[in-house]
Scaffold this motif. Structure first.
Motif, short mmCIF file in Angstrom:
data_model
loop_
_atom_site.label_atom_id
_atom_site.label_comp_id
_atom_site.label_asym_id
_atom_site.label_seq_id
_atom_site.Cartn_x
_atom_site.Cartn_y
_atom_site.Cartn_z
N ASN A 4 4.44 12.30 -7.26
CA ASN A 4 3.17 12.75 -7.82
C ASN A 4 1.97 12.35 -6.97
O ASN A 4 0.84 12.61 -7.35
N CYS A 5 2.23 11.70 -5.85
CA CYS A 5 1.15 11.25 -4.97
C CYS A 5 1.02 12.20 -3.78
O CYS A 5 1.94 12.92 -3.44
N SER A 6 -0.12 12.14 -3.14
CA SER A 6 -0.32 12.92 -1.92
C SER A 6 0.59 12.39 -0.82
O SER A 6 1.07 11.25 -0.89
N THR A 7 0.81 13.20 0.18
CA THR A 7 1.64 12.74 1.31
C THR A 7 0.96 11.58 2.03
O THR A 7 1.63 10.72 2.58
N THR A 8 -0.37 11.55 1.99
CA THR A 8 -1.10 10.43 2.59
C THR A 8 -0.76 9.14 1.86
O THR A 8 -0.47 8.11 2.47
N ALA A 9 -0.78 9.19 0.53
CA ALA A 9 -0.44 8.00 -0.26
C ALA A 9 1.03 7.64 -0.08
O ALA A 9 1.38 6.45 0.00
N GLN A 10 1.89 8.63 -0.02
CA GLN A 10 3.32 8.36 0.20
C GLN A 10 3.53 7.67 1.55
O GLN A 10 4.25 6.67 1.64
N ARG A 11 2.87 8.18 2.59
CA ARG A 11 3.00 7.59 3.93
C ARG A 11 2.49 6.16 3.92
O ARG A 11 3.09 5.25 4.48
N GLY A 12 1.34 5.95 3.26
CA GLY A 12 0.77 4.60 3.20
C GLY A 12 1.70 3.64 2.47
O GLY A 12 1.89 2.51 2.90
N ALA A 13 2.30 4.10 1.38
CA ALA A 13 3.22 3.24 0.62
C ALA A 13 4.41 2.86 1.49
O ALA A 13 4.84 1.70 1.50
N LEU A 14 4.94 3.82 2.22
CA LEU A 14 6.09 3.53 3.09
C LEU A 14 5.71 2.58 4.22
O LEU A 14 6.44 1.64 4.53
N ASP A 15 4.56 2.80 4.83
CA ASP A 15 4.14 1.98 5.97
C ASP A 15 3.74 0.56 5.57
O ASP A 15 3.99 -0.38 6.31
N TRP A 16 3.12 0.42 4.40
CA TRP A 16 2.62 -0.88 3.99
C TRP A 16 3.58 -1.68 3.12
O TRP A 16 3.36 -2.86 2.86
N LYS A 17 4.65 -1.05 2.66
CA LYS A 17 5.61 -1.73 1.77
C LYS A 17 6.07 -3.09 2.29
O LYS A 17 6.04 -4.07 1.54
N PRO A 18 6.49 -3.21 3.54
CA PRO A 18 6.97 -4.53 4.00
C PRO A 18 5.90 -5.62 3.91
O PRO A 18 6.20 -6.75 3.52
N ARG A 19 4.65 -5.29 4.24
CA ARG A 19 3.60 -6.30 4.19
C ARG A 19 3.25 -6.69 2.76
O ARG A 19 3.01 -7.86 2.46
#
Length: 86
Positions: A4-19
């Motif tokens: 339900n999120c934008s691809t920008t939010a999805q990308r951010g979630a994937l990229d920032w998840k480890p931190r």
């Protein structure tokens, strides 16, 4: 949830998840330990047993509502469907 999120939010979630995981894991471990030991329950029972607990609770919640992060909810709330016609 991510669908339900934008691809920008999805990308951010994937990229920032480890931190975010590394930053929050110690906090959650401490929280779980305190819940398991009963410490959190002791706090709730003690604080909620005070005669003026509602007033103190409201003061604490007001401080959060009026904080920078708490203030972000107000502008976002106007975009909820139930508020569109207001």
């Amino acid at each position: 949830m991510y669908a339900n999120c934008s691809t920008t939010a999805q990308r951010g979630a994937l990229d920032w998840k480890p931190r975010f995981k590394a930053a929050t894991l110690p906090v959650f471990k401490d929280l779980y330990d305190k819940v398991k030991s009963g410490h959190e329950t002791e706090i709730v029972l003690r604080v909620n047993s005070a005669r003026d607990y509602r007033e103190k609770l409201e003061a604490e919640l007001k401080a959060i509502r009026e904080s920078e992060i708490g203030g972000q909810a107000r502008p976002c709330a106007r975009w909820r469907p139930e508020n569109w016609k207001k």
